[in-house]
Scaffold this motif. Structure first.
Motif, mmCIF file in Angstrom:
data_model
loop_
_atom_site.group_PDB
_atom_site.id
_atom_site.type_symbol
_atom_site.label_atom_id
_atom_site.label_comp_id
_atom_site.label_asym_id
_atom_site.label_seq_id
_atom_site.Cartn_x
_atom_site.Cartn_y
_atom_site.Cartn_z
ATOM 1 N N GLY A 144 -0.756 12.108 -8.030
ATOM 2 C CA GLY A 144 -1.876 11.919 -7.103
ATOM 3 C C GLY A 144 -3.203 11.956 -7.847
ATOM 4 N N GLU A 145 -4.126 12.812 -7.376
ATOM 5 C CA GLU A 145 -5.453 12.897 -8.021
ATOM 6 C C GLU A 145 -5.332 13.237 -9.507
ATOM 7 O OE1 GLU A 145 -8.148 11.869 -6.824
ATOM 8 O OE2 GLU A 145 -7.689 11.727 -4.677
ATOM 9 N N LEU A 189 -1.876 0.255 -7.335
ATOM 10 C CA LEU A 189 -1.716 -0.796 -6.318
ATOM 11 C C LEU A 189 -1.735 -2.172 -6.986
ATOM 12 C CD1 LEU A 189 -1.481 -1.756 -3.392
ATOM 13 C CD2 LEU A 189 -3.977 -1.602 -3.209
ATOM 14 N N TRP A 228 1.951 6.560 -6.895
ATOM 15 C CA TRP A 228 0.771 7.317 -7.350
ATOM 16 C C TRP A 228 0.978 8.812 -7.116
ATOM 17 C CZ3 TRP A 228 -3.341 9.502 -4.177
ATOM 18 C CH2 TRP A 228 -4.472 9.865 -4.911
ATOM 19 N N LEU A 229 1.523 9.153 -5.937
ATOM 20 C CA LEU A 229 1.793 10.569 -5.633
ATOM 21 C C LEU A 229 2.864 11.141 -6.569
ATOM 22 C CD1 LEU A 229 1.656 10.546 -1.716
ATOM 23 C CD2 LEU A 229 -0.008 11.582 -3.292
ATOM 24 N N PHE A 269 -5.459 5.293 -7.966
ATOM 25 C CA PHE A 269 -4.639 4.601 -6.974
ATOM 26 C C PHE A 269 -4.806 3.077 -7.063
ATOM 27 C CE2 PHE A 269 -4.305 2.665 -2.745
ATOM 28 C CZ PHE A 269 -2.940 2.818 -2.552
ATOM 29 N N ARG A 280 1.180 3.980 -2.964
ATOM 30 C CA ARG A 280 0.836 5.377 -2.707
ATOM 31 C C ARG A 280 1.976 6.301 -3.129
ATOM 32 N NH1 ARG A 280 -3.504 7.141 -0.898
ATOM 33 N NH2 ARG A 280 -4.089 5.050 -0.247
ATOM 34 N N GLU A 340 0.830 -1.218 0.000
ATOM 35 C CA GLU A 340 0.000 0.000 0.000
ATOM 36 C C GLU A 340 0.862 1.265 0.000
ATOM 37 O OE1 GLU A 340 -3.329 1.197 1.016
ATOM 38 O OE2 GLU A 340 -4.232 -0.698 0.366
#
Ligand code: DC
Length: 204
Positions: A142-143, A153, A137-138, A149, A134, A130
């Motif tokens: 990110g968003e 993962l 992804w960041l 995400f 993360r 996880e």
């Protein structure tokens, strides 16, 4: 003549690249991100090259292409990395790099187990899936990242699975590696732990 090899292995996005770069900068050593070798071969294969021919003919210039950091390049890398003749074709390049004058830091999956079993320092850098997903992804925004995400993962877990379960040079810590779990460590703390492991072994 100063030969000193620091081998840093671990799964995707555990922090090995960050730690390897920091150690190399502080110690004045050369650094090789060995994942780039597999990423470059994967990219050449995606363009139609034969995997083994691509690995045999790989040049330093192939490692600086701009498209090697994408998720799809990582995926392609993980596939060619499971092919024994591709791995064999990349061994000499990595060993030569490891023994260069002034010392070298190599990060990858099999540096302490296969490429440099005699490395003076071996670290196995890990973190839970996880946390690693993360971070990836960041890093990708990110968003605003192209992938949600959950997709990142899923890809991190699929890559762990493939890297750990391939018969040739699977991802695993060397028996004498120091395990560094970065799940709850800041970058500074992780680098400090790694520096201490090196100081313990390095001739003054
Ligand atoms: O570290 P990375 O994400 O750039 O690695 C990309 C892929 O290359 C990874 O899925 C496994 C493979 N690899 C390997 O098999 N051996 C290495 N020494 C480095 C990377």
């Amino acid at each position: 003549m100063m030969h000193f090899t620091i081998a840093i292995d671990g799964p995707a996005a555990a922090g090995k690249g960050t730690i390897a770069r920091a150690l190399a900068a502080r110690l004045g050593m050369a650094h090789l991100d060995t994942g780039l070798l597999y990423r470059a071969v994967g990219a050449l294969v995606a363009e139609g090259a034969d995997p083994v021919a691509a690995a045999q003919g790989l040049s330093e210039g192939d490692l600086t292409r701009g498209d090697l950091r994408s998720l799809s390049a990582g995926e392609a890398a993980s596939r060619v990395a499971a092919m024994p003749p591709v791995r064999a074709a990349l061994v000499d390049f990595q060993r030569r790099f490891a023994r260069r004058e002034g010392g070298a830091v190599l990060d990858g999956r099999d540096i302490g187990t296969v490429i440099c079993p005699d490395a003076e320092v071996k670290l196995f850098v890990t973190a839970d899936a996880e946390t690693r997903a993360r971070r990836r992804w960041l890093e990708a925004g990110g968003e605003a990242a192209p992938e949600p995400f959950a997709t990142v993962l899923h890809q991190v877990c699929a890559r762990d699975e493939r890297d750990m379960n391939r018969p040739d040079a699977p991802l695993r810590p060397a028996d004498d590696a120091l395990i560094l779990d970065t799940t709850r460590l800041s970058i500074e703390d992780a680098v400090a732990h790694a520096m201490r492991a090196v100081s313990d072994r390095k001739p003054k």
